[in-house]
Write a protein that holds these residues in place. Structure first.
Motif, mmCIF file in Angstrom:
data_model
loop_
_atom_site.group_PDB
_atom_site.id
_atom_site.type_symbol
_atom_site.label_atom_id
_atom_site.label_comp_id
_atom_site.label_asym_id
_atom_site.label_seq_id
_atom_site.Cartn_x
_atom_site.Cartn_y
_atom_site.Cartn_z
ATOM 1 N N SER A 17 0.846 -1.197 0.000
ATOM 2 C CA SER A 17 0.000 0.000 0.000
ATOM 3 C C SER A 17 0.876 1.239 0.000
ATOM 4 O O SER A 17 1.978 1.233 0.550
ATOM 5 N N LEU A 18 0.371 2.309 -0.589
ATOM 6 C CA LEU A 18 1.026 3.610 -0.523
ATOM 7 C C LEU A 18 0.094 4.592 0.170
ATOM 8 O O LEU A 18 -1.131 4.449 0.097
ATOM 9 N N SER A 19 0.676 5.585 0.865
ATOM 10 C CA SER A 19 -0.128 6.569 1.588
ATOM 11 C C SER A 19 0.508 7.945 1.408
ATOM 12 O O SER A 19 1.661 8.164 1.822
ATOM 13 N N ARG A 185 5.054 -17.751 9.670
ATOM 14 C CA ARG A 185 4.478 -17.529 8.348
ATOM 15 C C ARG A 185 3.458 -16.394 8.355
ATOM 16 O O ARG A 185 2.462 -16.428 7.650
ATOM 17 N N SER A 186 3.695 -15.398 9.158
ATOM 18 C CA SER A 186 2.764 -14.280 9.273
ATOM 19 C C SER A 186 2.652 -13.521 7.962
ATOM 20 O O SER A 186 3.612 -13.458 7.176
ATOM 21 N N PRO A 187 1.507 -12.907 7.699
ATOM 22 C CA PRO A 187 1.366 -12.087 6.494
ATOM 23 C C PRO A 187 2.292 -10.884 6.556
ATOM 24 O O PRO A 187 2.650 -10.404 7.638
ATOM 25 N N GLN A 188 2.673 -10.362 5.395
ATOM 26 C CA GLN A 188 3.625 -9.267 5.293
ATOM 27 C C GLN A 188 2.991 -8.100 4.538
ATOM 28 O O GLN A 188 2.394 -8.283 3.474
ATOM 29 N N TRP A 189 3.179 -6.887 5.086
ATOM 30 C CA TRP A 189 2.590 -5.683 4.487
ATOM 31 C C TRP A 189 3.659 -4.613 4.333
ATOM 32 O O TRP A 189 4.257 -4.178 5.311
ATOM 33 N N PHE A 190 3.876 -4.182 3.111
ATOM 34 C CA PHE A 190 4.798 -3.083 2.810
ATOM 35 C C PHE A 190 3.970 -1.818 2.631
ATOM 36 O O PHE A 190 3.243 -1.677 1.649
ATOM 37 N N LEU A 191 4.072 -0.916 3.599
ATOM 38 C CA LEU A 191 3.333 0.348 3.563
ATOM 39 C C LEU A 191 4.324 1.494 3.439
ATOM 40 O O LEU A 191 5.157 1.696 4.324
ATOM 41 N N MET A 192 4.254 2.228 2.349
ATOM 42 C CA MET A 192 5.165 3.346 2.112
ATOM 43 C C MET A 192 4.381 4.657 2.101
ATOM 44 O O MET A 192 3.323 4.741 1.481
ATOM 45 N N MET A 229 -7.102 -2.720 3.777
ATOM 46 C CA MET A 229 -6.317 -3.576 4.662
ATOM 47 C C MET A 229 -6.891 -3.568 6.075
ATOM 48 O O MET A 229 -6.986 -4.620 6.728
ATOM 49 N N TYR A 230 -7.266 -2.407 6.567
ATOM 50 C CA TYR A 230 -7.858 -2.321 7.907
ATOM 51 C C TYR A 230 -9.112 -3.183 8.001
ATOM 52 O O TYR A 230 -9.264 -3.973 8.941
ATOM 53 N N ARG A 231 -10.000 -3.047 7.037
ATOM 54 C CA ARG A 231 -11.252 -3.807 7.091
ATOM 55 C C ARG A 231 -11.001 -5.308 6.967
ATOM 56 O O ARG A 231 -11.686 -6.114 7.623
ATOM 57 N N TYR A 232 -10.027 -5.689 6.161
ATOM 58 C CA TYR A 232 -9.723 -7.106 6.009
ATOM 59 C C TYR A 232 -9.138 -7.673 7.301
ATOM 60 O O TYR A 232 -9.523 -8.759 7.753
ATOM 61 N N ALA A 233 -8.226 -6.923 7.915
ATOM 62 C CA ALA A 233 -7.637 -7.371 9.181
ATOM 63 C C ALA A 233 -8.689 -7.468 10.277
ATOM 64 O O ALA A 233 -8.646 -8.381 11.120
ATOM 65 N N GLN A 234 -9.648 -6.546 10.268
ATOM 66 C CA GLN A 234 -10.714 -6.604 11.258
ATOM 67 C C GLN A 234 -11.608 -7.825 11.044
ATOM 68 O O GLN A 234 -12.074 -8.449 11.996
ATOM 69 N N ALA A 235 -11.846 -8.177 9.787
ATOM 70 C CA ALA A 235 -12.649 -9.368 9.498
ATOM 71 C C ALA A 235 -11.960 -10.617 10.037
ATOM 72 O O ALA A 235 -12.616 -11.517 10.585
#
Length: 281
Positions: A17-19, A185-192, A229-235
Motif C-alpha cells: 500500500s502507498l499513503s 508464516r505471518s502475512p507481510q505488508w509493505f506500507l510506504m 487492509m484495515y477492514r480485512y484485518a478486522q474481518a
C-alpha cells in the motif's frame, strides 16, 4: 490457534500500500506512475484547504482524481493543524468537520486519517479521534518491518519514499521467501508513505518510479488501500472458533483466507467451515 495464519485474497502472503498526504497537484503524476504499475494508494486530504495557495486541489478535482483511479480518500485534518497543540474542542472541529466534508464530497463513509505536521500522538488524542468515528490513523514514524499493526490508531509505515533504505526494504520484502517452518508464516505488508510535492521538489521522481516499477505488477502481491487492509484485518480478528478449534465462523461481510499447516481455507462471509486440526509435528 497455533500455526493458523491470515492470508490475503488469492492466498497471497504479501500486500503493498502507498499513503500520500495533502491533496496537491503533484498527486496527479504520482497516480499515473502508480496506476501503470498496478499500485493503489490512500490519499489524505485537508478539506479546509481546497484550492489554497495554488497547489492544493479543488474539491471538484479531488472528487475526479482519486476514487475513479481506484485509490482511497482519507482525512488529514480540516486545515492541517497539529492536533497535539490543540484543545479538545478544536481537535473535534479539525477532525469531525474534515470527515463530514469529505463524506459529502465522496458519498463514502470515511474512517481513516493521517496525523498532520508530525503530530505527537499524546494519550488524549486517540480517544477523541475514536469519538469522531476514526478507526485507524497513520503517524509519521516508520518501522523498517512488514508486520501488520498492533495499534491501528498509531499506524506506522514500513518506510518513507525518500528514505535511503526504501529500495533495500522493497527488495527484502519482495525477495524473502515464505519460511519452511510453520511458526513464522505471518502475512507481510509493505506500507510506504510520502508527500508528492516533496517527491517533485527534491527530485525524487526517478526513485519513486523505480520503487513503483519494482514493487508493482506482481502476481504474488495484493495491492490494496490502507482502508481495505484495515477492514480485512478486522474481518480476520472477528472470526469465531468453536471450543475444540474445529469450526470457524465468519460474522463479517468479507471473505477471509487462511493457511493452516499448508492447507488453504476460505471462510466465506456469514459461513462456518470445519478445519482439519493437526497436532504439533
Amino acid at each position: 490457534m497455533s500455526y493458523l495464519f491470515l492470508r490475503f485474497p488469492g492466498f497471497k502472503r504479501k500486500a503493498v500500500s502507498l499513503s500520500y498526504d495533502d491533496c496537491v497537484e503533484a498527486d496527479r503524476k504520482m497516480i499515473e506512475v502508480m496506476t501503470a504499475n498496478g499500485l493503489k494508494g490512500t490519499f489524505n486530504v485537508n478539506s479546509g484547504l481546497f484550492g489554497c495557495e495554488g497547489k492544493h486541489l479543488t474539491a471538484q478535482e479531488v472528487a475526479e482524481l482519486y476514487l475513479p483511479s481506484g485509490n482511497e480518500i482519507n482525512m488529514h485534518g480540516l486545515k492541517h493543524s497539529t492536533l497535539s497543540e490543540l484543545e479538545t474542542p478544536l481537535i473535534v472541529n479539525e477532525i469531525f468537520s474534515d470527515r463530514k466534508n469529505l463524506e459529502q464530497l465522496t458519498g463514502q463513509v470515511i474512517k481513516g486519517m493521517a496525523y498532520a505536521n508530525r503530530s505527537l500522538e499524546s494519550e488524549k488524542i486517540a480517544p477523541i479521534l475514536k469519538n469522531c468515528g476514526i478507526s485507524y490513523a497513520r503517524i509519521s514514524g516508520t518501522t523498517g518491518t512488514f508486520d501488520l499493526p498492533r495499534d491501528w490508531m498509531q499506524l506506522q509505515s514500513t518506510c518513507c519514499d525518500f528514505s535511503p533504505t526504501a529500495m533495500d526494504l522493497a527488495k527484502k520484502f519482495v525477495e524473502t521467501e515464505e519460511p519452511s517452518y510453520y511458526w513464522s508464516r505471518s502475512p507481510q505488508w509493505f506500507l510506504m508513505y510520502g508527500h508528492a510535492r516533496f517527491t517533485y521538489e527534491r527530485n525524487n521522481v526517478e526513485k519513486f518510479t523505480q520503487l513503483c516499477e519494482y514493487l508493482g505488477n506482481r502476481d504474488d502481491i495484493w495491492y490494496v488501500t490502507v482502508g481495505e487492509m484495515y477492514r480485512y484485518a478486522q474481518a480476520y480478528d472477528r472470526l469465531e472458533f468453536s471450543a475444540d478449534g474445529t469450526l470457524v465462523y465468519n460474522p463479517s461481510a468479507i471473505d477471509v483466507y487462511l493457511d493452516y499447516y499448508d492447507k488453504k481455507y476460505i471462510v466465506r462471509a456469514g459461513e462456518t467451515i470445519r478445519l482439519e486440526i493437526k497436532d504439533f509435528p
